[in-house]
Design a protein around this motif. Structure first.
Motif: not given
Length: 703
Positions: A582-598
């Motif tokens: 099997s081949l798993n190709l994963v695109d994780l969501a971006g890590s971010e800080r609350l004050e940076k992301s708004g």
């Protein structure tokens, strides 16, 4: 109505049955010497069956149902005839009284009867004479009618003949007209042809005149040339006389030149031999260079295989680091300032002018150095700041990974490093490649890519690689079957990106098979894969259904984790071997800080960010637990169930899989702290030991 018609009508009514017979004219008024004219009806009746039929048939007058009008011929009443009195007898002297009265009466009656008989006899004679005269008139009228019919027949025949002659004359006239038209056309064509011939003759005459003039000019020129040639001949004769003496000296010079040519030919032969030797040496050197290049490629292949073997024996998760280039959207002044403005205002900020691009790029770019130019395994970050006392402080961080890609690296270069790892799934291994990094660092571009062939991401390239390898292995007896699924983990909920229904309608559960090491998810759409084009279509469908939103860090931020799983099963009929990978190709969501992301001001974005950070934190806890377990703490609990993401990737992180993490970094100076956090986490992952991957193969089951 004409008089003849009235007479014909009257005659027909006279002889019609049921009508009263017409009275004869009075005897006293009739002329016995003039024969009577027979009626037209009698003549017509006598002529029935003789001659041609009438041209038109007379139409009978309409009958009235109410009253029948009878037309009767008017007849005059017979003239009153005065009684004939007997001549008076002479009176005598004898007295009349001697006869009786009855005797006189009887005599008078007998005399009157005799007189009436004579009159009746005379009337009968007159009637017979009238009848005979009428018969004679009828016969004469019949003869006249016969002659008229003969004349009419002759006239009709003459009319028909004249009609035929007229038609023939008209036909002949039309023929003459056509012949006349044809003759006119032919004359017109002859005129045109004659005109063309005249034009051609005139043009030919003009051409001949021009040729004659040209020939005259050429003749004049030739005469002039002949005169000049004569003068030249005379001049040459005198020159030859003068050159006879020079020939002797030239002959001597020619002999000397021949000797010199022989010497040069000897030198040329020596040079040719030397040139041939050089060509052979050049060919030998080229072959040697080709052999060296081939050996270099083989050495590189062997190096990669040995590297994979070392990684398998070591059991570490391999980590690649990739720094994306500066984008045009990063050069806007608003992107360089730490503000809390909305993402919509960023998207509407105008692009800087070209002359300001380099200045903005220098201001935006963080101090990132790649010192290892040979193996490309190191990355160094620099930072300078001022302390409260005004002193400048310089910091430097050095990190080392299995491979570091600079901003100018292409998608092809990145895939070349993982192509051998992707190929392992066709040999029966479980392979997992996941992209990690902050929002806007280029994870989705690395995994999914763009729309052109040069920007295609790792997922479609990996699928193409798998199809290419399986096609090559078919010639060695292998037959493969492939199927794929595409999942999304959004707010700790699994969504099927290839499904046809709405999200959150089905509850999906993750199940692990401890015996086979296979991970399955219930109620998901698994599609049989037959070509790379089909996979690209499925990826486009999944990408359109994936949850994205705008934040201050990224205008189109992925708010969920996506996992593309390609399962492959191969069977070799010759060796009776079966392998499943099997081949798993994963695109994780971006890590971010609350004050940076708004995201703190938006309830939905806040919830999404909290779930993303919680799942990434759970991933870090799993990595830390695996690291402690690899140091000898075998009783350490691995918290896979703390997140749907870690539970789904349990077999990829627990040592039964070849795992690769692609760390994506932003080159902006404003993201330096987030980049340092990502680099420290990637270093922890790279130093974690998870065990040796095992090949999932078994002998084929015979029937």
């Amino acid at each position: 109505m004409s008089s003849s018609g009235l007479k014909r009508k009257a005659d027909s009514q006279e002889n019609a049955p049921g009508q009263p017979r017409t009275k004869l004219p009075a005897i006293a008024e009739a002329d016995t010497n003039v024969p009577l004219r027979p009626s037209r009806t009698a003549a017509n009746r006598a002529a029935v069956g003789k001659g041609p039929p009438p041209l038109t048939k007379p139409k009978a007058p309409p009958l009235s149902t109410s009253t029948t009008r009878r037309y009767e011929r008017a007849t005059s009443a017979p003239p009153k005839i005065a009684p004939v009195r007997p001549p008076a007898r002479p009176t005598s002297a004898r007295p009349t009284a001697t006869r009786p009265t009855t005797t006189r009466t009887t005599r008078a009656a007998s005399g009157s009867a005799a007189t009436q008989d004579k009159r009746f006899q005379a009337l009968q004679d007159q009637v017979q004479s009238i009848e005979s005269a009428r018969a004679a008139d009828t016969a004469r009228l019949a003869a006249d009618m016969e002659r008229e019919r003969a004349k009419l027949s002759e006239l009709e025949e003459n009319h028909m003949a004249l009609t035929r002659e007229l038609a023939a004359a008209r036909t002949q006239e039309m023929t003459h007209k056509r012949e006349l038209v044809d003759a006119s056309d032919e004359m017109e064509q002859m005129r045109k042809r004659h005109a063309r011939e005249m034009d051609e003759l005139e043009a030919q005459m003009r051409r001949r005149d021009r040729e004659i003039r040209e020939l005259k000019d050429e003749l004049r020129v030739c005469l002039d040339d002949l005169e000049r040639e004569r003068q030249t001949v005379s001049t040459l004769k005198s020159t030859i006389a003068h050159q006879s003496d020079a020939q002797l000296s030239l002959t001597t010079q020619v002999a000397a030149m021949k000797a010199q040519i022989d010497a040069l030919q000897g030198q040329l032969s020596t040079s040719s031999v030397s040139n041939s030797t050089l060509v052979l040496q050049l060919e030998t050197e080229r072959k040697r260079v080709a052999e060296l290049e081939r050996e270099t490629l083989e050495a590189e292949t062997i190096r990669r295989k040995l590297h994979n073997m070392v990684q398998e024996l070591k059991g570490n998760i391999r980590v690649f680091c990739r720094v994306r280039p500066i984008l045009p959207s990063d050069l806007t002044p608003a992107a360089l300032v730490k503000s809390s403005s909305s993402a919509s205002s960023l998207s509407t900020t105008p692009t800087p002018e070209p002359e300001d691009a380099e200045r903005l790029k220098g201001e935006a770019m963080a101090q990132i150095v790649f010192p290892d130019k040979m193996d490309h395994k190191e990355i160094v970050l620099h930072s300078s700041s001022e302390s409260a006392t005004g002193q400048e402080r310089k910091d430097e961080w050095t990190f080392s990974f299995d491979r570091v890609f600079e901003p100018h690296s292409t998608q092809m270069e990145v895939f070349e490093e993982i192509s051998q790892l992707v190929q392992s799934c066709t040999d029966g291994y479980n392979v997992c490649v996941f992209a990690y990094g902050q929002t806007g660092s280029g994870k989705s571009f690395t995994m999914e890519g763009g729309h052109t062939d040069a920007t295609v991401g790792m997922i479609p390239r990996a699928v193409d690689q798998v199809f290419k390898v399986t096609d090559d292995l078919r010639r060695k007896g292998w037959e493969y079957k492939m199927e794929g699924q595409f999942l999304e983990i959004y707010n700790e909920t699994i969504n099927d990106l290839l499904g046809k229904g709405e999200f959150d309608k089905k509850k999906h559960e993750i199940k692990h098979d401890a015996r086979t090491g296979r991970t399955t998810v219930t109620d998901v759409n698994v599609v049989a894969l037959r070509s790379p084009a089909q996979v690209r279509t499925l990826l486009a469908q999944a990408q359109s259904r994936r949850t994205v939103a705008a934040t201050l860090m990224n205008e189109r931020s992925s708010r969920s984790h996506s996992v593309f799983t390609l399962r492959i099963r191969g069977e070799n009929a010759q060796t009776r071997e079966v392998c499943e990978g099997s081949l798993n190709l994963v695109d994780l969501a971006g890590s971010e800080r609350l004050e940076k992301s708004g995201a703190a001001g938006d309830k939905d974005r806040l919830r999404e960010t909290q779930n993303i950070n919680r799942s990434l934190s759970a991933l870090g806890d799993v990595i830390a637990a695996l690291g402690e377990k690899g140091e000898g703490k075998s009783d350490k609990h691995i918290p896979y169930r703390n997140s749907k993401l870690t539970y789904l990737l349990q077999n990829s992180l627990s040592g039964n899989s070849k795992t690769l993490m692609v760390l994506n970094l932003s080159p902006l100076a404003t993201h330096l702290n987030e980049s340092l956090c990502s680099l420290r986490f990637a270093t922890k992952v790279n130093n974690t030991t998870i065990g040796t991957a095992k090949k999932q193969s078994r002998p084929a089951i015979t029937a």
